[in-house]
Design a protein around this motif. Structure first.
Motif, PDB file in Angstrom:
ATOM      1  N   TRP A 151      -2.226   7.333 -69.603  1.00 26.21           N
ATOM      2  CA  TRP A 151      -1.072   7.084 -68.740  1.00 26.21           C
ATOM      3  C   TRP A 151      -0.275   5.920 -69.288  1.00 26.21           C
ATOM      4  CZ3 TRP A 151       0.556  10.362 -65.138  1.00 26.21           C
ATOM      5  CH2 TRP A 151      -0.341  11.333 -64.689  1.00 26.21           C
ATOM      6  N   LEU A 152       1.030   6.144 -69.474  1.00 29.98           N
ATOM      7  CA  LEU A 152       1.940   5.105 -69.941  1.00 29.98           C
ATOM      8  C   LEU A 152       3.059   4.946 -68.922  1.00 29.98           C
ATOM      9  CD1 LEU A 152       0.748   6.564 -72.639  1.00 29.98           C
ATOM     10  CD2 LEU A 152       2.468   5.184 -73.751  1.00 29.98           C
ATOM     11  N   ALA A 153       3.445   3.709 -68.665  1.00 34.64           N
ATOM     12  CA  ALA A 153       4.540   3.435 -67.740  1.00 34.64           C
ATOM     13  C   ALA A 153       5.844   3.301 -68.516  1.00 34.64           C
ATOM     14  CB  ALA A 153       4.256   2.152 -66.971  1.00 34.64           C
ATOM     15  N   ASN A 154       6.931   3.738 -67.894  1.00 34.29           N
ATOM     16  CA  ASN A 154       8.266   3.474 -68.403  1.00 34.29           C
ATOM     17  C   ASN A 154       9.214   3.361 -67.211  1.00 34.29           C
ATOM     18  OD1 ASN A 154       9.274   6.090 -67.701  1.00 34.29           O
ATOM     19  ND2 ASN A 154       8.763   6.910 -69.702  1.00 34.29           N
ATOM     20  N   THR A 155      10.458   3.046 -67.482  1.00 36.45           N
ATOM     21  CA  THR A 155      11.442   2.858 -66.429  1.00 36.45           C
ATOM     22  C   THR A 155      12.683   3.672 -66.746  1.00 36.45           C
ATOM     23  OG1 THR A 155      10.640   0.604 -66.033  1.00 36.45           O
ATOM     24  CG2 THR A 155      12.840   1.131 -65.196  1.00 36.45           C
ATOM     25  N   THR A 156      13.104   4.496 -65.790  1.00 36.05           N
ATOM     26  CA  THR A 156      14.367   5.206 -65.946  1.00 36.05           C
ATOM     27  C   THR A 156      15.479   4.206 -65.682  1.00 36.05           C
ATOM     28  OG1 THR A 156      13.411   7.309 -65.245  1.00 36.05           O
ATOM     29  CG2 THR A 156      15.811   7.112 -65.115  1.00 36.05           C
ATOM     30  N   MET A 157      16.379   4.078 -66.659  1.00 30.50           N
ATOM     31  CA  MET A 157      17.516   3.165 -66.559  1.00 30.50           C
ATOM     32  C   MET A 157      18.793   3.970 -66.749  1.00 30.50           C
ATOM     33  SD  MET A 157      16.042  -0.080 -68.718  1.00 30.50           S
ATOM     34  CE  MET A 157      17.044  -1.340 -67.899  1.00 30.50           C
ATOM     35  N   GLN A 158      19.872   3.462 -66.201  1.00 28.69           N
ATOM     36  CA  GLN A 158      21.129   4.206 -66.255  1.00 28.69           C
ATOM     37  C   GLN A 158      22.290   3.245 -66.512  1.00 28.69           C
ATOM     38  OE1 GLN A 158      22.509   6.221 -62.566  1.00 28.69           O
ATOM     39  NE2 GLN A 158      22.029   8.065 -63.717  1.00 28.69           N
ATOM     40  N   LYS A 159      23.266   3.748 -67.257  1.00 34.44           N
ATOM     41  CA  LYS A 159      24.479   2.985 -67.540  1.00 34.44           C
ATOM     42  C   LYS A 159      25.677   3.872 -67.237  1.00 34.44           C
ATOM     43  CE  LYS A 159      26.833   0.437 -71.223  1.00 34.44           C
ATOM     44  NZ  LYS A 159      26.684  -0.115 -72.581  1.00 34.44           N
ATOM     45  N   ILE A 160      26.645   3.311 -66.559  1.00 37.46           N
ATOM     46  CA  ILE A 160      27.874   4.053 -66.272  1.00 37.46           C
ATOM     47  C   ILE A 160      28.813   3.893 -67.476  1.00 37.46           C
ATOM     48  CG2 ILE A 160      29.904   4.179 -64.785  1.00 37.46           C
ATOM     49  CD1 ILE A 160      28.059   3.107 -62.512  1.00 37.46           C
ATOM     50  N   LEU A 161      29.245   5.022 -67.992  1.00 39.49           N
ATOM     51  CA  LEU A 161      30.205   5.030 -69.095  1.00 39.49           C
ATOM     52  C   LEU A 161      31.588   5.297 -68.508  1.00 39.49           C
ATOM     53  CD1 LEU A 161      28.269   7.268 -71.660  1.00 39.49           C
ATOM     54  CD2 LEU A 161      28.217   4.791 -71.446  1.00 39.49           C
ATOM     55  N   ALA A 162      32.596   4.741 -69.136  1.00 38.86           N
ATOM     56  CA  ALA A 162      33.951   4.924 -68.620  1.00 38.86           C
ATOM     57  C   ALA A 162      34.840   5.578 -69.678  1.00 38.86           C
ATOM     58  CB  ALA A 162      34.538   3.577 -68.197  1.00 38.86           C
ATOM     59  N   ASN A 163      35.063   6.876 -69.555  1.00 43.04           N
ATOM     60  CA  ASN A 163      36.000   7.611 -70.411  1.00 43.04           C
ATOM     61  C   ASN A 163      35.862   7.330 -71.900  1.00 43.04           C
ATOM     62  OD1 ASN A 163      37.121   8.649 -68.048  1.00 43.04           O
ATOM     63  ND2 ASN A 163      38.571   6.954 -67.884  1.00 43.04           N
ATOM     64  N   GLY A 164      34.641   7.512 -72.394  1.00 43.12           N
ATOM     65  CA  GLY A 164      34.415   7.377 -73.834  1.00 43.12           C
ATOM     66  C   GLY A 164      34.275   5.938 -74.291  1.00 43.12           C
TER      67      GLY A 164
END
Length: 170
Positions: free
Chosen positions: A150-163
């Motif tokens: 079992w390995l832990a990780n974190t879902t991360m997100q970044k908002i991109l703005a029109n390229g």
């Protein structure tokens, strides 16, 4: 004083790159993740590259870019479904020298140019700060089973703005 690296280049993945990228993948896991993952976890994670045919098919099935220095691969990153950074690995000898950032910049620009509004990554614990500094926000913790470990990780997100990235840089 550390010697400056020659300027890295970027190019698309070619099937002949698979053995070298598998070696970079394994070296990065073995040498860069020891503070966050145990030895058996690292071995299980690195074993993903043992089947080079399957590893190469995975890379070929995604948009995979290779960072090179003097035409030799030193890192790679892949974009899955235009909205997820699936893999981003650099050879330990170039870690912390901008190769990972260059690969991530390229994937962000490509995803944005393809109309993606948000880009996500399941970041390993050792990569959290890298992505956080780039404007990614943690959304959830995950436990992933690989080869019985079992390995832990974190879902991360970044908002991109029109390229462009969230900072407005084209």
């Amino acid at each position: 004083m550390a010697q400056a690296l020659p300027q890295p280049g970027l190019r698309p993945f070619l099937p002949a790159d698979t053995p070298m990228l598998a070696a970079i993948f394994v070296a990065a896991i073995q040498e860069l993740t020891g503070d966050d993952y145990g030895e058996t976890q690292q071995e299980a994670w690195a074993a993903v590259a043992d089947d080079e045919v399957a590893f190469g098919k995975k890379l070929a099935g995604e948009l995979t870019l290779i960072a090179t220095i003097q035409n030799s691969p030193v890192g790679f990153a892949s974009l899955k479904n235009n909205n997820q950074i699936d893999m981003l690995y650099v050879h330990p000898s170039v870690a912390g020298q901008g190769v990972g950032a260059m690969l991530c910049d390229a994937l962000e620009k490509l995803a944005g140019a393809r109309g993606t509004k948000t880009l996500s990554v399941d970041a390993s614990d050792n990569a959290l700060d890298f992505f956080r500094k780039r404007g990614y926000v943690a959304k959830q913790r995950n436990s992933v089973s690989i080869e019985g470990e079992w390995l832990a990780n974190t879902t991360m997100q970044k908002i991109l703005a029109n390229g462009t990235d969230a900072g407005g840089t084209p």
